[in-house]
Design a protein around this motif. Structure first.
Motif, PDB file in Angstrom:
ATOM      1  N   LEU A 176      11.983   5.732 -11.825  1.00  0.00           N
ATOM      2  CA  LEU A 176      10.581   5.292 -11.920  1.00  0.00           C
ATOM      3  C   LEU A 176      10.352   3.816 -11.586  1.00  0.00           C
ATOM      4  O   LEU A 176       9.244   3.440 -11.204  1.00  0.00           O
ATOM      5  CB  LEU A 176      10.038   5.579 -13.321  1.00  0.00           C
ATOM      6  CG  LEU A 176      10.036   7.056 -13.743  1.00  0.00           C
ATOM      7  CD1 LEU A 176       9.378   7.218 -15.106  1.00  0.00           C
ATOM      8  CD2 LEU A 176       9.299   7.909 -12.709  1.00  0.00           C
ATOM      9  N   PHE A 177      11.403   2.986 -11.766  1.00  0.00           N
ATOM     10  CA  PHE A 177      11.195   1.554 -11.552  1.00  0.00           C
ATOM     11  C   PHE A 177      10.726   1.205 -10.132  1.00  0.00           C
ATOM     12  O   PHE A 177       9.855   0.348  -9.958  1.00  0.00           O
ATOM     13  CB  PHE A 177      12.475   0.786 -11.908  1.00  0.00           C
ATOM     14  CG  PHE A 177      12.359  -0.698 -11.713  1.00  0.00           C
ATOM     15  CD1 PHE A 177      11.331  -1.422 -12.315  1.00  0.00           C
ATOM     16  CD2 PHE A 177      13.267  -1.394 -10.920  1.00  0.00           C
ATOM     17  CE1 PHE A 177      11.208  -2.787 -12.136  1.00  0.00           C
ATOM     18  CE2 PHE A 177      13.155  -2.756 -10.734  1.00  0.00           C
ATOM     19  CZ  PHE A 177      12.124  -3.453 -11.350  1.00  0.00           C
ATOM     20  N   PRO A 178      11.270   1.869  -9.086  1.00  0.00           N
ATOM     21  CA  PRO A 178      10.868   1.454  -7.730  1.00  0.00           C
ATOM     22  C   PRO A 178       9.421   1.805  -7.368  1.00  0.00           C
ATOM     23  O   PRO A 178       8.904   1.313  -6.364  1.00  0.00           O
ATOM     24  CB  PRO A 178      11.836   2.234  -6.820  1.00  0.00           C
ATOM     25  CG  PRO A 178      12.942   2.698  -7.693  1.00  0.00           C
ATOM     26  CD  PRO A 178      12.338   2.879  -9.035  1.00  0.00           C
ATOM     27  N   ILE A 179       8.749   2.663  -8.127  1.00  0.00           N
ATOM     28  CA  ILE A 179       7.365   3.031  -7.776  1.00  0.00           C
ATOM     29  C   ILE A 179       6.472   1.796  -7.893  1.00  0.00           C
ATOM     30  O   ILE A 179       6.459   1.151  -8.946  1.00  0.00           O
ATOM     31  CB  ILE A 179       6.823   4.117  -8.736  1.00  0.00           C
ATOM     32  CG1 ILE A 179       7.680   5.377  -8.660  1.00  0.00           C
ATOM     33  CG2 ILE A 179       5.363   4.430  -8.448  1.00  0.00           C
ATOM     34  CD1 ILE A 179       7.309   6.404  -9.718  1.00  0.00           C
ATOM     35  N   PRO A 180       5.722   1.459  -6.837  1.00  0.00           N
ATOM     36  CA  PRO A 180       4.770   0.343  -6.982  1.00  0.00           C
ATOM     37  C   PRO A 180       3.719   0.725  -8.026  1.00  0.00           C
ATOM     38  O   PRO A 180       3.036   1.733  -7.872  1.00  0.00           O
ATOM     39  CB  PRO A 180       4.146   0.207  -5.595  1.00  0.00           C
ATOM     40  CG  PRO A 180       5.030   0.982  -4.680  1.00  0.00           C
ATOM     41  CD  PRO A 180       5.675   2.043  -5.498  1.00  0.00           C
ATOM     42  N   LYS A 181       3.639  -0.076  -9.079  1.00  0.00           N
ATOM     43  CA  LYS A 181       2.788   0.320 -10.219  1.00  0.00           C
ATOM     44  C   LYS A 181       1.315   0.354  -9.845  1.00  0.00           C
ATOM     45  O   LYS A 181       0.526   1.086 -10.450  1.00  0.00           O
ATOM     46  CB  LYS A 181       3.012  -0.629 -11.410  1.00  0.00           C
ATOM     47  CG  LYS A 181       4.473  -0.785 -11.832  1.00  0.00           C
ATOM     48  CD  LYS A 181       5.115   0.527 -12.177  1.00  0.00           C
ATOM     49  CE  LYS A 181       6.617   0.392 -12.411  1.00  0.00           C
ATOM     50  NZ  LYS A 181       7.423   0.098 -11.227  1.00  0.00           N
TER      51      LYS A 181
END
Lengths: 263, 259
Positions: free
Chosen positions: A114-119
């Motif tokens: 989930l971290f790489p998803i642009p928030k």
């Protein structure tokens, strides 16, 4: 064989740059002066980039009329709640992942996925989930802050010297005492470095979320000023955001100076 | 009267995977005495100490304590570490205080003051570890250990990270502190002079896998010993003759691997 005579040439020194605050301040003032002079001379078109004096005057007007505080207070509330939520859950999750095998791999897998998803891309989804009100904005901030905090905390715990933990065990300290007195302080430098990153991320996400769906807040104010071609107000908003970032960074620096004075 | 307990290492063996490091160690540290353990590098001295202190489960055998533990003892088996293991974010005083957290505040403060005075650190109570020399750091390490009033001190090469002068000075201090504390002490070292200066029993381990080669006995009280004692010098030479060949082989193995 070559004959040599004379003093030995000095070859040391250098590679130790020092901070000179006067040079930094002078550079900023010089840039402002050039900018102001360029705008006054008509070299810089003020419709696109207003002069520093015009921005300052607009900022003062916004302060006097209370408009700035209305937007800033809304932003600060979102920033505070979102950052604190993301940080509390992030530190707790990072600690769990750093301390116990049962939680380590599951947390690492979720973070990696989930971290790489642009928030920012998640803002529309959060609006669907939490509505257009405060919920979606706070969720965006919290989500954005959570993952870097987990990573920083986990790394910090991993880097606590194991010898110190063994020392705590050898004195018969409880697990809670070891976490409180050894693991947390040992991981504190990494966690505080993480705070610097997450506070910047939080401000970026705050502005993005406010631009997508808000009536109040610095992001909404900047967007609305841009739509009206009111570049004086737009730049005032940007200055406020810059000052906000500086203030947060200064506050974290202050906390670091107190908590990490042993370094 | 001694505060120490008898520490019995009963047929201890240990292996790291396929690699056997200790075999059939049978030793008894007597109450109030120092058992110095020497041997070549890699013979399992520190492993043995970790097993004795309950930080490492042995592959074979068991460690037992026998004797009465004083009421004021907070941690019967207490380590003094080679690398000092001080918390850099706590002052000297707080480094000692945090191992006493089960005591009421007033008693904690009294114990901290007592061990600081005992180790000559009273003027450095507020100093950070980074401000201290290696010798001072180890003084804090031993003050922290004495603060819990242990029944048995486990000392893992406590002087090996220090320079020769500091080592000599601290060795005399250790002798006085151990004699005063009357604890049982298991003292692991590669330094023969330290072993002879402090040990009532001097255990010589063979190179890996470590086995007990011989146990020497020195009954002279610690406070009556000196580094220049001819008997001590002679024993030091004997010990060196015993372990020299093993030490040379161990050194070659360290450079090229055990094969």
């Amino acid at each position: 064989m070559a004959q040599i005579e004379g003093p030995v040439r000095f070859r040391g020194g250098g590679f130790s740059p020092r901070n000179r605050w006067i040079a930094g301040t002078a550079t900023l003032l010089a840039l402002l002066a050039v900018w102001q002079a360029g705008a006054a001379a008509g070299v810089i078109p003020t419709l696109f980039l207003p002069s520093p004096a015009a921005i300052a005057a607009t900022l003062w007007r916004l302060i006097e009329t209370g408009v700035l505080w209305r937007h800033l207070s809304a932003s600060l509330a979102r920033l505070g709640v979102g950052w604190v939520l993301g940080t509390v859950f992030g530190v707790a999750t990072g600690l769990a992942a750093g301390l116990w095998s049962a939680t380590r791999s599951p947390v690492a897998a979720v973070v990696a996925a989930l971290f790489p998803i642009p928030k920012i891309a998640l803002v529309p989804l959060f609006i669907v989930w939490f509505g257009i009100g405060e919920g979606s904005k706070i969720a965006t901030l919290g989500f954005g802050v959570f993952f870097p905090t987990v990573i920083a905390t986990m790394g910090g715990v991993d880097n606590v010297p194991r010898g110190l933990i063994r020392m705590g065990q050898s004195f018969g300290l409880s697990t809670f005492a070891i976490v409180r007195s050894i693991v947390l302080p040992g991981a504190a430098p990494a966690i505080l470095s993480g705070f610097r990153v997450t506070s910047s991320i939080a401000i970026v996400l705050l502005v993005a979320a406010e631009m997508i769906g808000a009536e109040n807040g610095i992001g909404a104010f900047v967007l609305s000023a841009g739509n009206l071609y009111d570049t004086d107000a737009l730049m005032s908003g940007i200055v406020v955001l810059s000052l906000l970032g500086l203030t947060v960074s200064g506050a974290i620096g202050g906390v670091e100076r107190v908590l990490l004075r042993w370094r | 009267m001694t505060r120490g307990v008898r520490l019995i290492l009963d047929r201890i063996g240990h292996a790291w995977g396929e690699l056997s490091v200790l075999e059939d160690i049978r030793l008894t540290a007597e109450p109030g005495e120092v058992m110095a353990v020497i041997g070549p590098s890699g013979c399992g001295k520190s492993t043995l100490l970790n097993i004795a202190g309950g930080l490492l489960a042995p592959s074979a055998g068991a460690v037992r304590m026998s004797g009465a533990i004083a009421d004021d003892c907070l941690n019967p088996l207490t380590y003094v570490f080679q690398d000092f293991s001080l918390l850099p974010w706590r002052t000297v005083r707080a480094n000692i205080d945090f191992v006493l957290e089960r005591l009421p505040a007033a008693e904690r403060a009294a114990r901290v003051a007592e061990v600081l005075a005992l180790t000559g650190l009273s003027d450095f109570a507020g100093a950070w570890p980074k401000e201290l020399s290696g010798g001072m750091k180890q003084r804090v390490g031993i003050a922290r250990a004495l603060a819990v009033r242990p029944a048995c001190l486990l000392m893992d090469e406590p002087l090996s990270a220090l320079d020769a002068q500091t080592r000599d000075l601290l060795l005399d201090e250790f002798a006085a502190l151990i004699a005063r504390a009357r604890t049982t002490t298991l003292y692991v070292t590669h330094n023969l002079a330290e072993a002879v200066r402090l040990g009532h029993q001097i255990v010589v381990l063979s190179r890996r896998p470590g086995r007990v080669r011989e146990v020497f006995r020195l009954d002279r009280p610690l406070l009556e010993r000196s580094a220049d004692d001819p008997e001590a010098k002679a024993l030091e030479k004997t010990l060196w003759r015993m372990i020299r060949d093993d030490a040379a082989v161990a050194e070659r193995e360290r450079a090229h691997g055990p094969n």
